[in-house]
Design an enzyme around this catalytic site. Structure first.
Site, short mmCIF file in Angstrom:
data_model
loop_
_atom_site.label_atom_id
_atom_site.label_comp_id
_atom_site.label_asym_id
_atom_site.label_seq_id
_atom_site.Cartn_x
_atom_site.Cartn_y
_atom_site.Cartn_z
N ASP A 120 0.88 -1.16 0.00
CA ASP A 120 0.00 0.00 0.00
C ASP A 120 0.92 1.22 0.00
O ASP A 120 1.54 1.54 1.02
CB ASP A 120 -0.88 -0.05 1.26
CG ASP A 120 -1.61 1.26 1.53
OD1 ASP A 120 -1.63 2.14 0.65
OD2 ASP A 120 -2.17 1.38 2.64
N ASP A 162 -12.95 5.57 1.54
CA ASP A 162 -11.49 5.54 1.76
C ASP A 162 -10.94 6.96 1.74
O ASP A 162 -10.81 7.58 0.67
CB ASP A 162 -10.87 4.68 0.65
CG ASP A 162 -9.35 4.59 0.76
OD1 ASP A 162 -8.76 5.24 1.62
OD2 ASP A 162 -8.77 3.85 -0.06
#
Ligand code: AMP
Length: 522
Positions: free
Chosen positions: A10, A174
């Site tokens: 990520d 998100d």
């Protein structure tokens, strides 16, 4: 199956994380400081010609703001050159992101005692073609083979679904430090199908900080009757103080923003400004509403209704702000789930995707992250993830009657990827020997409102009267959401078929040179 460890990364605006999948277990790999995330901060030390990455870079940022870069992800896909230091220390966003990836690779290798090569990297769902390509290039500069680029909300949903749900419609919200994404995803028996996605690659927790810093400067000037000095050092201190207060307000109603020895035109003063949650929410409510509007669009575009949602997943550090949870619950009638860790779910999902590519997540395998020791058998045979492109693509065509240019959408928004669409066009002038193909991102009928990705000439054509040639153009959007365009003059001999791919970013040779020239990490 890959020989090297199965890895997902990520690459976040504020923090990055790396996860490893093995035999159905997925674990976050700690960095050299033992932390589970690494700040996405890079600094360059001109004296030693070494880069500092992560916590070390962050530590020296207040004293050396001019040679430190935060939130590099915001520049991905742009031509921006970032100067780190007074002389000749210019870096591209890809190089700086490459340094962060290199650090994660080093730390991961030190922990696993194995070399890391193939990886899945996540990007915001709303990243466009150039931004995705830039991320792939950053991986190459770090010496990694980027097997797949996947969207962050999709990765988070994978992490959630593998552990908790076999059938559900999930809304992923998100909000990271610099980007916002929302996705609607259907999970059915191991099939993860993204229905639609919407977001903003320039909206995140940092914007909340910026609004409060503006308010704070005004309050300081009024309450202390001083004029705040305009310097990068002070700016960095104000942002730090505001960020700390923002984090505190996620768990309590009020706090005090403290800045000891604040420099101003007449000297220094110890500043203390109280702020409560209500004031914080008022100051930033427009930003929150922008994200809610984006989510609303998902419903409008798909015909889904809020009552179709079984679960809301919160991803990204900024979803810890109480206002996010409250507003989503009020607006959509579903209380967001607390089952996933907003800082780790994306990396875990990326590693899960890497395991899917390696054929490791088959029926009967143990498909759950180690962080939760439950073993959840799934009724499905395999895990499949179908994503969509948030970005539509199109071309400019010439009307054969009026000769006016007009915009034609070739791949619609939210088309499942990979996708392949063709159209046929022809020439507008007599005996034209080449034809220009302009490839855009966007679906606005006004040409100039779309983003030109590339334009190329197809030729030499067989020269024929206007309107006679048959030119077939094919858009191929791969699993990473990256576009290739092929064009051919159908009447040519097959051997003369011309295939053109727009080139964004760097060539393989340029990437090799840049990889070799990347400074070592201290
Ligand atoms: P990410 O890019 O997902 O690491 O998210 C980083 C963003 O989350 C930054 O804007 C942080 O200030 C914000 N953040 C992290 N923890 C908290 C918290 N406890 N409360 C509010 N915002 C937070």
């Amino acid at each position: 199956m890959s020989e090297t460890p199965t890895i997902g990364i990520d690459l976040g605006t504020t923090n990055s994380a790396i996860a490893h999948a093995e035999a159905g277990d997925i674990e976050i790999l700690p960095g050299d400081t033992g932390d589970r995330t690494t700040p996405s901060v890079v600094a360059f030390d001109e004296a030693t010609e070494q880069a500092l990455v992560g916590r070390q870079a962050k530590k020296q940022a207040v004293s050396h703001p001019d040679r430190t870069v935060f939130a590099i992800k915001r520049f991905m896909g742009s031509d921006e050159v970032i100067l780190l230091g007074p002389r000749d220390c210019a870096f591209t966003p890809e190089e700086l992101a490459g340094l962060i990836l290199k650090k994660l690779k080093h730390d991961g290798e030190a922990y696993l005692q194995e070399s890391i090569d193939d990886v899945v990297i996540t990007v915001p769902a709303y990243f466009n073609d150039r931004q995705r390509q830039a991320t792939k290039h950053a991986g190459a500069m770090a010496g990694l083979t980027v097997e797949r680029i996947i969207s962050e909300p999709t990765a988070a949903c994978l992490a959630y679904g593998l552990q908790w749900a076999d059938d559900a419609t999930v809304l992923v919200y998100d909000l990271g430090g610099g980007t916002f994404d929302s996705s609607l995803i259907d999970i059915t028996d191991g099939l993860f199908e993204v229905v639609a996605t919407n977001g903003d690659t320039r909206l995140g927790g940092n914007d909340w900080d910026a609004l409060v810093v503006e308010w704070l400067e005004d309050r300081i000037e009024r309450e202390y009757d001083v004029s705040v000095t305009d310097s990068p050092q002070l700016e960095s201190r104000l942002f730090d103080a505001v960020k700390t207060a923002k984090h505190e307000l996620s768990s309590r109603r009020s706090t005090t923003i403290s800045i000891p020895f604040l420099e101003h035109d007449e000297g220094t003063t110890d500043v203390e400004i109280p702020i409560d949650r209500q004031r914080f929410d008022e100051l930033t409510s427009d930003l929150l509403e922008t994200t809610i509007d984006r989510v609303e669009r998902l419903f409008v575009e798909t015909g889904y209704r809020p009552q179709d949602i079984d679960e809301i997943l919160l991803v990204g550090g900024a979803t810890r702000m109480g206002q996010v949870r409250r507003r989503l619950t009020d607006r959509f009638g579903v209380t967001p789930s607390k089952r996933i860790n907003p800082d780790e779910a994306v990396a875990i999902g990326a590693a899960a995707q890497a395991a899917i590519l390696d054929g490791e997540l088959e029926h009967g395998g143990e498909r759950h992250p180690r962080q939760n020791a439950q073993h959840l058998p799934s009724p499905s045979d395999t895990v499949v993830m179908l994503d969509v492109t948030p970005q539509p693509f199109g071309v400019v065509l010439i009307d054969q009657e009026t000769y006016e240019p007009y915009y034609h959408v070739v791949i619609e928004r939210n088309t499942p990827i990979p996708a392949r669409e063709s159209y046929v066009t022809t020439t507008a002038r007599e005996y034209q020997s080449e034809i220009e193909i302009q490839v855009y991102q966007g679906d606005n009928s006004r040409i100039e409102e779309n983003e030109l990705l590339d334009s190329f000439e197809l030729g030499p054509l067989l020269e024929r009267p206007a309107g006679e040639p048959t030119i077939e153009v094919t858009f191929i959007l791969d699993e990473n959401g990256i576009l290739n365009v092929h064009a051919r003059d159908v009447d040519h001999d097959v051997g003369d078929e011309i295939e053109i791919q727009p080139v964004f970013g760097f060539t393989d040779d340029e990437l090799t040179v840049m990889q070799q020239n990347l400074p070592p990490i201290r």
